[in-house]
Design an enzyme around this catalytic site. Structure first.
Site, short mmCIF file in Angstrom:
data_model
loop_
_atom_site.label_atom_id
_atom_site.label_comp_id
_atom_site.label_asym_id
_atom_site.label_seq_id
_atom_site.Cartn_x
_atom_site.Cartn_y
_atom_site.Cartn_z
N LYS A 22 70.43 -20.01 -59.98
CA LYS A 22 70.49 -21.18 -61.07
C LYS A 22 70.68 -22.56 -60.32
O LYS A 22 70.09 -23.38 -60.56
CB LYS A 22 71.95 -21.27 -61.54
CG LYS A 22 71.99 -19.63 -62.20
CD LYS A 22 73.62 -19.82 -62.73
CE LYS A 22 74.80 -19.19 -61.89
NZ LYS A 22 74.72 -18.24 -61.17
N ARG A 94 80.44 -19.65 -69.35
CA ARG A 94 80.62 -18.32 -68.71
C ARG A 94 81.52 -17.36 -69.46
O ARG A 94 81.81 -16.46 -69.07
CB ARG A 94 81.54 -18.53 -67.28
CG ARG A 94 80.32 -18.23 -66.18
CD ARG A 94 81.01 -18.91 -64.88
NE ARG A 94 80.58 -18.11 -63.67
CZ ARG A 94 80.01 -18.66 -62.70
NH1 ARG A 94 79.47 -19.79 -62.84
NH2 ARG A 94 80.16 -18.04 -61.49
N ARG A 128 72.91 -16.51 -47.79
CA ARG A 128 72.45 -17.93 -48.36
C ARG A 128 72.94 -18.83 -47.39
O ARG A 128 74.39 -18.55 -46.79
CB ARG A 128 73.22 -18.14 -49.64
CG ARG A 128 73.21 -19.44 -49.95
CD ARG A 128 73.71 -19.61 -51.61
NE ARG A 128 74.85 -18.96 -51.90
CZ ARG A 128 75.25 -18.78 -53.18
NH1 ARG A 128 74.64 -19.29 -54.16
NH2 ARG A 128 76.54 -18.39 -53.63
N ARG A 161 79.33 -19.71 -47.95
CA ARG A 161 80.31 -19.83 -48.82
C ARG A 161 81.41 -18.89 -48.44
O ARG A 161 81.04 -17.70 -48.16
CB ARG A 161 79.86 -19.71 -50.39
CG ARG A 161 79.60 -21.27 -50.85
CD ARG A 161 78.74 -21.22 -52.21
NE ARG A 161 79.42 -20.17 -53.10
CZ ARG A 161 78.94 -20.13 -54.68
NH1 ARG A 161 77.90 -20.88 -54.75
NH2 ARG A 161 79.38 -19.29 -55.29
N ARG A 172 81.91 -10.47 -58.16
CA ARG A 172 81.31 -11.46 -59.18
C ARG A 172 80.47 -11.06 -60.07
O ARG A 172 80.61 -11.41 -61.30
CB ARG A 172 80.65 -12.59 -58.08
CG ARG A 172 81.92 -13.56 -57.49
CD ARG A 172 81.41 -14.30 -56.09
NE ARG A 172 80.21 -15.05 -56.36
CZ ARG A 172 79.22 -15.54 -55.42
NH1 ARG A 172 79.44 -15.03 -54.15
NH2 ARG A 172 78.23 -16.23 -55.81
#
Ligand code: AP5
Ligand code: MG
Ligand code: ZN
Length: 218
Positions: A22, A94, A128, A161, A172
């Site tokens: 996203k 969401r 990431r 993160r 998640r």
């Protein structure tokens, strides 16, 4: 025809689980569009960093891979709906309640559902890195910066993160399936949904979203 790059207003939702791309696609779509990027995860992390009351409340949920309560998130988004440019929502709505709250204040033109598997999500998110200063997204496997740990754009520091640990990534993903996946049918029934294969090259994913934007879906 929807052509936000030609100056027309357009409201788009990027829907997808963790690591679907996203944020990566938002970066690309905003290169030549004047839309306002509203990424609720980014806004919440900023609140956490600043140690605000909202940030302190949100962190407890984010660290566990759960959703921050609807009332807090809806209020936070509503305060930012001040602009006339059109919005690119990233990670919002969401839940069904969030989708209904959004539907009361504006009309959407497209919901791009970027689909990837859980194993791909774990793979991407474990590698990431994000720029602390400008938010640009990297990946140590697929998209590494020129200099390790340093942002190509602004020379800021790249960090990992807190919620990108394999066990939190799995939580998640489960949260996405339980609470967010029902929105796929909700928007499909309204003729707004375009399903995009998120496991292609980022440029191919972008091309599919661009094509949906220019065709309209309804
Ligand atoms: P949020 O920050 O929104 O996290 P998320 O939804 O889990 O999504 P990510 O940001 O992890 O993934 P992404 O889809 O943006 O992927 P990216 O482009 O970075 O939310 C975090 C938390 O905040 C939530 O868990 C929740 O607690 C809270 N929250 C946020 N919004 C909320 C809401 N509305 N209500 C309640 N709570 C809320 O890409 C991932 C990696 O893959 C990168 O390294 C990238 O380089 C790489 N990559 C991207 N595309 C490709 C590709 N095509 N091929 C290969 N690699 C790729
Ligand atoms: Mg993101
Ligand atoms: Zn940067």
């Amino acid at each position: 025809m929807l052509a936000p790059s030609d100056g027309e207003k357009c409201n788009v939702v990027l829907l997808g689980g963790p690591g679907a791309g996203k944020g990566t696609q938002a970066e690309k779509l905003l290169e030549d569009r004047r839309m306002q990027h509203l990424a609720t995860g980014d806004i919440l992390r900023d609140e956490v960093d600043k140690g605000t009351e909202l940030g302190l409340k949100a962190k407890k949920y984010m660290d566990k891979g759960e959703l921050v309560p609807d009332d807090l998130v809806v209020d936070m988004v509503q305060k930012r709906l001040t602009d006339q440019k059109g919005y690119l929502f990233d990670g919002f709505p969401r839940t069904m309640d969030q989708a209904k709250a959004l539907g009361r204040v504006l009309d959407l033109d497209l919901v791009a559902y970027i689909k990837i598997s859980k194993s791909e999500a774990v793979r991407r998110l474990s590698s990431r890195r994000v720029c602390r200063d400008c938010g640009r997204i990297y990946n140590t496997i697929f998209k590494s910066p020129e200099r390790e740990g340093v942002c190509d754009e602004c020379s800021g520091n790249l960090y990992q993160r807190d919620d990108d640990k394999p066990e939190v990534i799995r939580d998640r993903f489960a949260t996405f399936l339980d609470e967010t996946a029902p929105l796929i049918d909700f928007y499909r029934e309204r003729g707004l949904l375009e399903e995009i294969d998120g496991e292609q090259q980022p440029e191919e994913v972008q091309a599919e979203i661009e094509s949906a934007l220019h065709q309209g879906t309804g």
